[in-house]
Scaffold this active site. Structure first.
Site, PDB file in Angstrom:
ATOM      1  N   ASN A   9       0.862  -1.187   0.000  1.00 58.29           N
ATOM      2  CA  ASN A   9       0.000   0.000   0.000  1.00 58.29           C
ATOM      3  C   ASN A   9       0.896   1.234   0.000  1.00 58.29           C
ATOM      4  O   ASN A   9       1.480   1.574   1.026  1.00 58.29           O
ATOM      5  CB  ASN A   9      -0.907  -0.053   1.248  1.00 58.29           C
ATOM      6  CG  ASN A   9      -1.737   1.210   1.407  1.00 58.29           C
ATOM      7  OD1 ASN A   9      -1.783   2.051   0.505  1.00 58.29           O
ATOM      8  ND2 ASN A   9      -2.391   1.344   2.550  1.00 58.29           N
ATOM      9  N   LYS A  11       0.099   4.263  -0.238  1.00 59.06           N
ATOM     10  CA  LYS A  11      -0.547   5.444   0.373  1.00 59.06           C
ATOM     11  C   LYS A  11      -0.350   6.661  -0.535  1.00 59.06           C
ATOM     12  O   LYS A  11      -0.389   6.527  -1.743  1.00 59.06           O
ATOM     13  CB  LYS A  11      -0.024   5.644   1.797  1.00 59.06           C
ATOM     14  CG  LYS A  11      -0.182   4.357   2.632  1.00 59.06           C
ATOM     15  CD  LYS A  11      -0.036   4.558   4.105  1.00 59.06           C
ATOM     16  CE  LYS A  11      -0.265   3.221   4.828  1.00 59.06           C
ATOM     17  NZ  LYS A  11      -0.157   3.310   6.271  1.00 59.06           N
ATOM     18  N   HIS A  95      -9.656   1.141   4.952  1.00 61.52           N
ATOM     19  CA  HIS A  95      -8.381   1.318   5.656  1.00 61.52           C
ATOM     20  C   HIS A  95      -8.593   2.237   6.858  1.00 61.52           C
ATOM     21  O   HIS A  95      -9.389   3.183   6.785  1.00 61.52           O
ATOM     22  CB  HIS A  95      -7.336   1.910   4.701  1.00 61.52           C
ATOM     23  CG  HIS A  95      -5.946   1.857   5.267  1.00 61.52           C
ATOM     24  ND1 HIS A  95      -5.501   2.775   6.181  1.00 61.52           N
ATOM     25  CD2 HIS A  95      -4.942   0.978   5.078  1.00 61.52           C
ATOM     26  CE1 HIS A  95      -4.250   2.462   6.520  1.00 61.52           C
ATOM     27  NE2 HIS A  95      -3.888   1.379   5.870  1.00 61.52           N
ATOM     28  N   GLU A  97      -6.958   4.626   7.958  1.00 56.83           N
ATOM     29  CA  GLU A  97      -6.730   6.047   7.671  1.00 56.83           C
ATOM     30  C   GLU A  97      -7.963   6.675   7.012  1.00 56.83           C
ATOM     31  O   GLU A  97      -8.253   7.847   7.220  1.00 56.83           O
ATOM     32  CB  GLU A  97      -5.465   6.207   6.800  1.00 56.83           C
ATOM     33  CG  GLU A  97      -4.199   5.980   7.635  1.00 56.83           C
ATOM     34  CD  GLU A  97      -3.012   5.433   6.875  1.00 56.83           C
ATOM     35  OE1 GLU A  97      -3.016   5.449   5.633  1.00 56.83           O
ATOM     36  OE2 GLU A  97      -2.064   4.944   7.542  1.00 56.83           O
ATOM     37  N   GLU A 167      -5.314  -4.902  10.630  1.00 55.64           N
ATOM     38  CA  GLU A 167      -4.297  -3.873  10.840  1.00 55.64           C
ATOM     39  C   GLU A 167      -4.590  -3.137  12.148  1.00 55.64           C
ATOM     40  O   GLU A 167      -5.409  -2.207  12.162  1.00 55.64           O
ATOM     41  CB  GLU A 167      -4.321  -2.865   9.687  1.00 55.64           C
ATOM     42  CG  GLU A 167      -4.036  -3.462   8.333  1.00 55.64           C
ATOM     43  CD  GLU A 167      -3.468  -2.422   7.363  1.00 55.64           C
ATOM     44  OE1 GLU A 167      -2.364  -2.655   6.850  1.00 55.64           O
ATOM     45  OE2 GLU A 167      -4.091  -1.374   7.153  1.00 55.64           O
ATOM     46  N   GLY A 173       2.568   2.442  10.902  1.00 55.98           N
ATOM     47  CA  GLY A 173       3.516   3.543  10.763  1.00 55.98           C
ATOM     48  C   GLY A 173       4.224   3.907  12.054  1.00 55.98           C
ATOM     49  O   GLY A 173       4.866   4.945  12.144  1.00 55.98           O
ATOM     50  N   SER A 213       3.553  -2.039  10.405  1.00 60.07           N
ATOM     51  CA  SER A 213       5.005  -2.113  10.589  1.00 60.07           C
ATOM     52  C   SER A 213       5.605  -3.464  10.202  1.00 60.07           C
ATOM     53  O   SER A 213       6.488  -3.975  10.895  1.00 60.07           O
ATOM     54  CB  SER A 213       5.374  -1.736  12.028  1.00 60.07           C
ATOM     55  OG  SER A 213       4.960  -0.409  12.310  1.00 60.07           O
TER      56      SER A 213
HETATM   57  P1  13P Z   1       3.046   0.514   7.772  1.00 56.63           P
HETATM   58  O1  13P Z   1       3.584  -0.774   7.163  1.00 56.63           O
HETATM   59  O2  13P Z   1       3.766   1.726   7.279  1.00 56.63           O
HETATM   60  O3  13P Z   1       2.949   0.417   9.249  1.00 56.63           O
HETATM   61  O4  13P Z   1       1.544   0.682   7.204  1.00 56.63           O
HETATM   62  C1  13P Z   1       0.651  -0.372   7.308  1.00 56.63           C
HETATM   63  C2  13P Z   1      -0.560  -0.056   6.518  1.00 56.63           C
HETATM   64  O5  13P Z   1      -1.317   0.836   6.864  1.00 56.63           O
HETATM   65  C3  13P Z   1      -0.807  -0.827   5.287  1.00 56.63           C
HETATM   66  O6  13P Z   1      -2.084  -0.601   4.785  1.00 56.63           O
END
Ligand code: 13P
Length: 255
Positions: A9, A11, A95, A97, A167, A173, A213
């Protein structure tokens, strides 16, 4: 046997130029590597360029979001038909976010997941608890509510082949991944929920990804867990070496 799946992903990162460079590097590293399904999820603007760059490779394409209508007066939104038009086969839905910054509810996740299936896009449905919820011992309740919301009024036929990504919000992150035990506990719960609401057979076929992560140094131990079938990778998917190491590390003996 569930085939491992690693999805990157990206982002809101990577211009067209950066995206095609990254794909070029990944294709070299992962050529003929067929033990794992590999999916890239670039930003909308790079989708078609990445689609062209992955032609004739073992890499598949997906998007990070979609609208629940196929077309209409929805300024600034992207239709699932347009995603298919760009070569997408997968799409992320719900997601954390999107839930946190754009107000996506379980009801919206349900509508988007249905639409994705209707047009032939395979949804990767994301669920996960916040740190506050975990500390208050509410993890399984939150997961259960998100599953019931996302898959409300779904038939067994619809659920088949869908991908679920667990997740935990506190692990995204932050460099602080869930331990394999913590992730396995939730993955097992998710599979059990699918089994009791649909069927044992569907639950056995369901691929459940862990996200939060994931790095080259923790993918192997995560993949050793019975119910972890792959990963949804954020930060570490933006680099050729770290993402290809994660893909290669996804083939692990189960405990
Ligand atoms: P990170 O791997 O940067 O923690 O992000 C995970 C994520 O949100 C994947 O959709």
């Amino acid at each position: 046997m569930r085939k491992p799946l690693i999805a990157g992903n990206w982002k809101m990162y990577k211009t067209i130029n950066e995206a095609t460079k990254l794909v070029g590097g990944l294709k070299k590293e992962l050529v003929d590597f067929n033990g794992v399904d590999i999916i890239l999820l670039p930003a909308f603007t790079a989708l078609y360029y990445v689609f062209q760059a992955i032609a004739d490779s073992n890499i598949q394409l997906g998007a990070q979001n979609l609208h629940w209508e196929k077309e209409g007066a929805f300024t600034g939104e992207i239709s699932p038909i347009m995603l298919k038009d760009c070569g997408c086969e997968y799409v992320i839905v719900g997601h954390s976010e999107r839930r946190k910054y754009f107000g996506e509810t379980d009801e919206v996740v349900n509508k988007k997941t249905k639409t994705a299936l209707n047009v032939g896009l395979m949804p990767i449905v994301c669920i996960g608890e916040t740190l506050e919820e975990r500390e208050a011992d509410k993890t399984m309740g939150v997961i259960e509510a998100q599953l019931s919301g996302a898959f409300k009024d779904f038939t067994a036929d619809e659920i088949q082949g869908i991908v679920v990504a667990y997740e935990p919000v506190w692990a995204i992150g932050t460099g602080k991944n869930a331990t394999p035990d913590q992730a396995q506990e939730v993955h097992k719960f998710i599979r059990g929920w699918i089994s009791s609401h649909f069927s044992g057979e569907i639950a056995q076929e369901l691929r459940i990804l862990y996200g939060g992560s994931v790095k080259p140094n923790n993918i192997k131990e995560l993949m050793q867990e019975q119910d972890i079938d792959g990963a949804l990778v954020g930060g570490a998917s933006l680099d050729v070496l770290s993402f290809s190491q994660i893909v290669k590390g996804a083939i692990a003996e189960k405990k």
